[in-house]
Design a protein around this motif. Sequence first.
Motif, PDB file in Angstrom:
ATOM      1  N   ALA A  69      46.527  53.884  39.624  1.00 42.85           N
ATOM      2  CA  ALA A  69      45.587  53.805  38.501  1.00 42.85           C
ATOM      3  C   ALA A  69      45.541  55.101  37.709  1.00 42.85           C
ATOM      4  O   ALA A  69      45.332  55.101  36.498  1.00 42.85           O
ATOM      5  CB  ALA A  69      44.194  53.461  39.022  1.00 42.85           C
ATOM      6  N   HIS A  70      45.744  56.222  38.376  1.00 41.68           N
ATOM      7  CA  HIS A  70      45.561  57.519  37.734  1.00 41.68           C
ATOM      8  C   HIS A  70      46.865  58.198  37.349  1.00 41.68           C
ATOM      9  O   HIS A  70      46.876  59.367  36.986  1.00 41.68           O
ATOM     10  CB  HIS A  70      44.754  58.446  38.649  1.00 41.68           C
ATOM     11  N   GLY A  71      47.989  57.465  37.453  1.00 41.11           N
ATOM     12  CA  GLY A  71      49.260  58.046  37.061  1.00 41.11           C
ATOM     13  C   GLY A  71      49.651  59.254  37.876  1.00 41.11           C
ATOM     14  O   GLY A  71      50.224  60.214  37.351  1.00 41.11           O
ATOM     15  N   ALA A  72      49.341  59.228  39.174  1.00 39.02           N
ATOM     16  CA  ALA A  72      49.560  60.394  40.029  1.00 39.02           C
ATOM     17  C   ALA A  72      50.890  60.292  40.768  1.00 39.02           C
ATOM     18  O   ALA A  72      50.958  60.412  41.984  1.00 39.02           O
ATOM     19  CB  ALA A  72      48.416  60.533  41.019  1.00 39.02           C
TER      20      ALA A  72
ATOM     21  N   TYR B  49      35.776  39.410  44.750  1.00 36.74           N
ATOM     22  CA  TYR B  49      36.608  38.917  43.656  1.00 36.74           C
ATOM     23  C   TYR B  49      35.900  37.760  42.965  1.00 36.74           C
ATOM     24  O   TYR B  49      35.147  37.023  43.593  1.00 36.74           O
ATOM     25  CB  TYR B  49      37.976  38.449  44.159  1.00 36.74           C
ATOM     26  N   LYS B  50      36.189  37.602  41.680  1.00 34.74           N
ATOM     27  CA  LYS B  50      35.566  36.529  40.907  1.00 34.74           C
ATOM     28  C   LYS B  50      36.583  35.965  39.924  1.00 34.74           C
ATOM     29  O   LYS B  50      37.650  36.553  39.691  1.00 34.74           O
ATOM     30  CB  LYS B  50      34.341  37.063  40.155  1.00 34.74           C
ATOM     31  N   VAL B  51      36.237  34.853  39.333  1.00 36.90           N
ATOM     32  CA  VAL B  51      37.092  34.216  38.339  1.00 36.90           C
ATOM     33  C   VAL B  51      37.349  35.188  37.190  1.00 36.90           C
ATOM     34  O   VAL B  51      36.429  35.852  36.704  1.00 36.90           O
ATOM     35  CB  VAL B  51      36.434  32.917  37.821  1.00 36.90           C
ATOM     36  N   GLY B  52      38.598  35.289  36.788  1.00 37.11           N
ATOM     37  CA  GLY B  52      38.987  36.182  35.688  1.00 37.11           C
ATOM     38  C   GLY B  52      39.547  37.512  36.136  1.00 37.11           C
ATOM     39  O   GLY B  52      40.153  38.228  35.331  1.00 37.11           O
ATOM     40  N   ASP B  53      39.355  37.870  37.413  1.00 36.74           N
ATOM     41  CA  ASP B  53      39.885  39.149  37.908  1.00 36.74           C
ATOM     42  C   ASP B  53      41.413  39.128  37.921  1.00 36.74           C
ATOM     43  O   ASP B  53      42.039  38.102  38.216  1.00 36.74           O
ATOM     44  CB  ASP B  53      39.394  39.421  39.328  1.00 36.74           C
ATOM     45  N   ARG B  54      41.982  40.277  37.607  1.00 39.75           N
ATOM     46  CA  ARG B  54      43.434  40.458  37.733  1.00 39.75           C
ATOM     47  C   ARG B  54      43.724  40.947  39.159  1.00 39.75           C
ATOM     48  O   ARG B  54      43.177  41.955  39.594  1.00 39.75           O
ATOM     49  CB  ARG B  54      43.961  41.485  36.729  1.00 39.75           C
TER      50      ARG B  54
ATOM     51  N   GLN C 218      44.327  49.156  36.053  1.00 37.12           N
ATOM     52  CA  GLN C 218      44.214  48.826  34.636  1.00 37.12           C
ATOM     53  C   GLN C 218      45.468  49.163  33.840  1.00 37.12           C
ATOM     54  O   GLN C 218      45.828  48.464  32.892  1.00 37.12           O
ATOM     55  CB  GLN C 218      43.014  49.563  34.031  1.00 37.12           C
ATOM     56  N   ALA C 219      46.173  50.220  34.222  1.00 39.74           N
ATOM     57  CA  ALA C 219      47.333  50.666  33.454  1.00 39.74           C
ATOM     58  C   ALA C 219      48.554  49.780  33.647  1.00 39.74           C
ATOM     59  O   ALA C 219      49.535  49.901  32.904  1.00 39.74           O
ATOM     60  CB  ALA C 219      47.685  52.107  33.835  1.00 39.74           C
ATOM     61  N   LEU C 220      48.526  48.873  34.619  1.00 40.03           N
ATOM     62  CA  LEU C 220      49.719  48.092  34.949  1.00 40.03           C
ATOM     63  C   LEU C 220      49.664  46.687  34.358  1.00 40.03           C
ATOM     64  O   LEU C 220      48.616  46.032  34.365  1.00 40.03           O
ATOM     65  CB  LEU C 220      49.872  47.978  36.469  1.00 40.03           C
ATOM     66  N   ASP C 221      50.822  46.217  33.876  1.00 36.78           N
ATOM     67  CA  ASP C 221      50.932  44.821  33.466  1.00 36.78           C
ATOM     68  C   ASP C 221      51.274  43.977  34.695  1.00 36.78           C
ATOM     69  O   ASP C 221      51.470  44.490  35.800  1.00 36.78           O
ATOM     70  CB  ASP C 221      51.966  44.651  32.359  1.00 36.78           C
TER      71      ASP C 221
END
Length: 329
Positions: free
Chosen positions: A289-292, A80-85, A111-114
């Motif tokens: 992530a893949h909407g499965a 993990y690094k600075v800026g990661d969600r 990525q698809a999630l807020d």
Amino acid sequence: MKAIIFDTFGEADVLQVAEVPQPEVRPDDLLVRVYAAGVNRADLTHRRGGYGRPNFGDSTIMGLEIAGEVLQAGSAVRGYKVGDRVMGVVGGGAYAEIARLDWRMAMPIPQALDYVHAAAIPEVFVTAHEAMLHLGRLGAGDSVLIHAAAGGVGSAAVQLARATGATVYATADATKLDQVRRLGADCVIDYRTQDFAQVVAEQTSQRGVDVVVDFIGAPYFARNIASLAHGGRLVQVGILGGGGEVSIALEHILYRHLQIFGTVMKSRPQADKHAMVRRFREHWLDRFAHGAGLAPVVDSVFTLEQAAGAHRRMESSENVGKIILTMTA
């Protein structure tokens, strides 16, 4: 930073917003700007004094799960690094604008999630996987009875069971049965007007189910045992309906080859918690992530300043899925 504190134990109105120092970063910590935090029943117990004045090893501030952005990474952090969600389970401290998160309890946010929906994943889905898949060993073609199926862990368990290929029996209040069915339950049971053990017996031609996941406790224990098939597993995740003593004829366990497990994430050693998160992440995270077919269920959203209202919402037991707090940076 702003955080929720309380000076005395009591009802939801004791919660208040205050300025507090931000946590210091240790070698295994991620310092996270919190954008959303999940509300859990453990928070109600904390507020009422059920744990005394705990710090859970990390913070005197309540709250067990967060979603946000990494501000700083400790010297021992990997991946993990600075800026990661990130999202994850914390040892207290979630009801704040900044929290620290053990990197081994963290997961990247798909990525698809807020942030709101990400905060609805860690505690409930990790707990559901641990109880039902790891301990209960639910597999494709098996059957499972999930109690409190409209709650946070229950709604997660229904989805995971469905994705596993199991037949799902689920109990909930009558007003929530349609929502539980949409999550993937094959048979929904109104716990107020129906005897779930009788329904299971009828629906399975007296065989019973392979796994029972229960949050209620003593009032359900005898019927849970009666609902298990030969070789069945009861996994006790909570005691919302009361603890205390229960009784069972040992012959039932012996000759029916039954197994009874208990699991509570918060009181486990840290290494066990790391393993729980890892098991869930490896098995399921890509599915979000893949909407499965997997999706966090958000009931309602409150601001940090509305934390008392969020607690009252949970106390009403009217929620379906997770109650989330959002922070204002």
